[in-house]
Design an enzyme around this catalytic site. Sequence first.
Site, short mmCIF file in Angstrom:
data_model
loop_
_atom_site.label_atom_id
_atom_site.label_comp_id
_atom_site.label_asym_id
_atom_site.label_seq_id
_atom_site.Cartn_x
_atom_site.Cartn_y
_atom_site.Cartn_z
N ARG A 293 -0.91 9.36 -0.45
CA ARG A 293 -2.03 9.89 -1.21
C ARG A 293 -1.95 11.38 -1.50
O ARG A 293 -2.31 11.82 -2.57
CB ARG A 293 -3.32 9.60 -0.44
N GLU B 58 -6.80 1.84 -3.25
CA GLU B 58 -5.36 1.93 -3.44
C GLU B 58 -4.78 0.54 -3.69
O GLU B 58 -3.68 0.40 -4.23
CB GLU B 58 -4.74 2.55 -2.18
N LEU C 14 -14.79 5.46 -4.72
CA LEU C 14 -13.44 4.99 -4.42
C LEU C 14 -13.02 3.81 -5.28
O LEU C 14 -13.75 2.82 -5.41
CB LEU C 14 -13.37 4.58 -2.95
N PHE D 280 0.84 -1.19 0.00
CA PHE D 280 0.00 0.00 0.00
C PHE D 280 0.88 1.24 0.00
O PHE D 280 2.03 1.19 0.43
CB PHE D 280 -0.92 0.00 1.22
N ARG E 250 -2.98 10.90 6.06
CA ARG E 250 -3.12 9.53 6.52
C ARG E 250 -2.61 8.56 5.47
O ARG E 250 -2.83 8.76 4.27
CB ARG E 250 -4.59 9.25 6.81
#
Lengths: 594, 121, 237
Positions: free
Chosen positions: A300, A269, A266, A133, A408
């Site tokens: 992000r 990711e 969405l 990620f 985040r």
Amino acid sequence: MATIDPETIHDVEGIGVHNIHRHDVVIVGAGLAGLRAAVEASEEYDVAVISKVFPTRSHSGGAQGGIAASLSNEEEDHLEWHMFDTVKGSDYLGDQDAIEILVKEAPVVVREFEHFGAPFSRTPEGRIAQRKFGGHTKDFGRGGPVLRACYAADRTGHVLLHTLYEVCIRNGVRFYPEFYALSLIIRDNICRGIVGWDVINGGIHVFHAKAVMFGTGGYGRVYKITSNALSGTGDGLSLVLRAGLPLEDMEFVQFHPTGLYQQGILVSEAARGEGGYIINDTGERFMERYAPEKMELAPRDLVSRSEQTEINEGRGIGGKDYVHLDLRHLGSEKIMKQLPQIHELAWKFLHVDCIKEPIPIQPTAHYSMGGIPVDKDCQVFADGKKEMVQGFYAAGECACVSVHGANRLGTNSLLEASLFGRRAGKAIRRFLGVQREFPDLPPDAASSAIEEVERLLSSSGTERVSSIRETLQEKMSLECGIFREADQLQRLKKELRTLEERFRNIKIDDRSKRFNVDLLEALELGHMLDFTEIIVEGALNRKESRGAHYRTDFPKRNDGDWLKHTLAWKKDGEIIFDYKPVVITRFQPKERTY
Amino acid sequence: MKYREHVRSGGAILWFFQRVTGIYLAVVLFLHVWILHYALKEELGFAAVKDRIATPMWKTIDISFLVIALFHGLYGLWIVLDDYIHKGWLRVFIFGAIAVIALIFVTLGILTILPFNPGGY
Amino acid sequence: MATHAFKINRYNPDDERRGHYMQEYPLDVQKGWTILDCLNEIKWKQDGSLTFRRSCRSGICGSCAMTVNGVNMLACETQALTLKSSTIVVEPLRGYPVIKDLVVDLEPLVESLYAVKPYLITKTPLPTDQERFQSPEERAKIDGLYECILCGACTSSCPSFWADKKYIGPHGFLKAYRFVADSRDEGTREHLEALDDKHGLWRCHTIFNCVEACPKDLNPTKAISELKKELVREKIG
């Protein structure tokens, strides 16, 4: 779904309400944070969960990619690496004592989910499977991406939410689905319960409690393009503001790089974690110019800004305001096994078969790093720093511990919501071990809530709620989005005043009491207008660029003046700011490159 | 719980029995057609049939065929009607009628098969 | 001239005399609009009193299951233009009591969910500091089961449910089988208990409507037949 159990009704004189319910613990919000706290507290106490939607409709279920924990199931990983990544991801605004708790308890929380029955995907040896990620790396950022995100295909949020709901059923948690929280009952820094609206039948209900916990989620809906649910209107934040408490770091709003074009829905990711490329109009993987090492797996804020820059400089696909997410090279087998939901979403919403075509994507408002200031046990601060509100807790996206700081990392949100939800539950158990009595309920407990509902139900102006909301969303996207600038923010500030003016002149078509969504949308808009001011003024106030907050007129991070948390109150219509220092333990601020 | 009530049922055994009898009926029906139309060595006529059904084995097969076919069919009907007729005299009447019909047909069938004695002709 | 006519079945509980009635709204449907976008457009621009549930608008929360042109679906993930009809009839899910307009009372759905003990039941002590192991093959057995979003479309399409409101319904069976099929679950008997019931498994006549209705392409009928076999094995051995 909502039937009132007469056994929980106690009459208190002098309050014009339908019912008074008494529970040891009342939790508002049935997402991951609320339900995890409910699971914990219901081991010992009588817990009620009220939620404006049925529990499994909560937006935690929309999370797709995974939940971070350094389990080392797939390859070497360490708590310290996870901690470093989170601190660096936060652009050094995260409190490192809280982040340490986050990474230490992460493996426990994830394994507990497995014990509860969550159907994680598995490694060939039968352990919980993990994937890459953005921003999660090996060896303090020196190595490549690490396999850290524990997942269940691309439905991780869905399975965790349903698993917690199931455990709540097992534990006999009392649900009040489709009840809308109208106000907090806090007097003398003691939280005594909340006032709610029974959506199905109509009517004011008072929930009298020894401890109240908020897991009310985020506010993506103040933006036009957002990944959030239609119900993601941040109601809890303005309830807290209205109770005279501050909010923390509200200027930090995360934009997710891969929202479906024009829908904002969405695309996890995980698509990039599994190896997807982001491509501009010339067919270039442009991330190599912005984050040469981590490429698409940069955090992000960076990827979203890069995308927006490409679009602004005319390299969007066909010169339009989107770029491409290309998964074709992954092959149909991997896509259908690891990313089935993405395939389904791209097909159903854009008629794009991502096995054969690239997916049009654009940045989408996704997550609020700021929120209700709480301590490491999730108890809410009365002054944002030291003094506590007795019996009031918050966790998840609505709260600010702060582990995410200015930005985040993906998969840290499911982790934060469930981990701090669990801690809130444990703290509540400790508190109830001492606090045996219900605090007194003031006779005017419900008066502000009753007044608000009556005013809205009888409003007979000329403005439509939807048109005010649309203007708000458009202006926010345009002027308080990925790139921010003083002039724009000043303009927006004035615009917000006009919108508030217009809000006082609304009309609603539905004047009935039962299932009145028209009323709910008016209530939600009132909430959004309340806390949006804090976001805008906070953005104007913070004269630097850090994490997700990027000021074109102050493009550099400024640790000298701004390595601190913003606290903001609303007093007599004016915003008052205060600050508190960031807790730094192991990792000193450094320049942040990927 | 406004809607739920828990009423135990022996559904599993009956459901299973319905499957087993279904298979049995398929086999016996096949046998029936095959023997009647294809497996005859002599001319199909009263004598041939008479000889066959006089044997104890065929009496057993025919009675089981009768009883099981009736049970299978009428229980199926019962299940379907049970979905729609929950209470009242209509239910008593219809389900009573199914039981009575079953009884009459079984009795009539047995009365025909068992005393059948070719010697008497 | 609007491109589409939305005929929406309306009901206001405060106006019992009027009861259920159809109301028609003209709408210019744009390319890419889902049924939910259309309903929002009507609610926000034409008639604020039109009532329906909605939340995630991305097909995962299960709020907006409704009957569109006679078929159960999620309004949020159905493109209006793919229906290839200029008249779009929208009705609440069948079989459930209607609360208001397109909003139904899902209490029967929730109660039957509770009845099947919808949680993992284990007896072996849990390992400490470790997850239980489960091979990818064992894990694959609950694919097609765990994805249920509890939208209610399946049970609402089931003739057995129309006939018997106490019927557990395909969503309940699917959930029960999600646990029975899970290699970690040790409570098969507990999950099955509620199923061997007058209003349980034996009311399923394998009509397959639930399979047709499921917006997530799951197969409750298959789960039901597996559960029937499981129960027979338990009773007969």
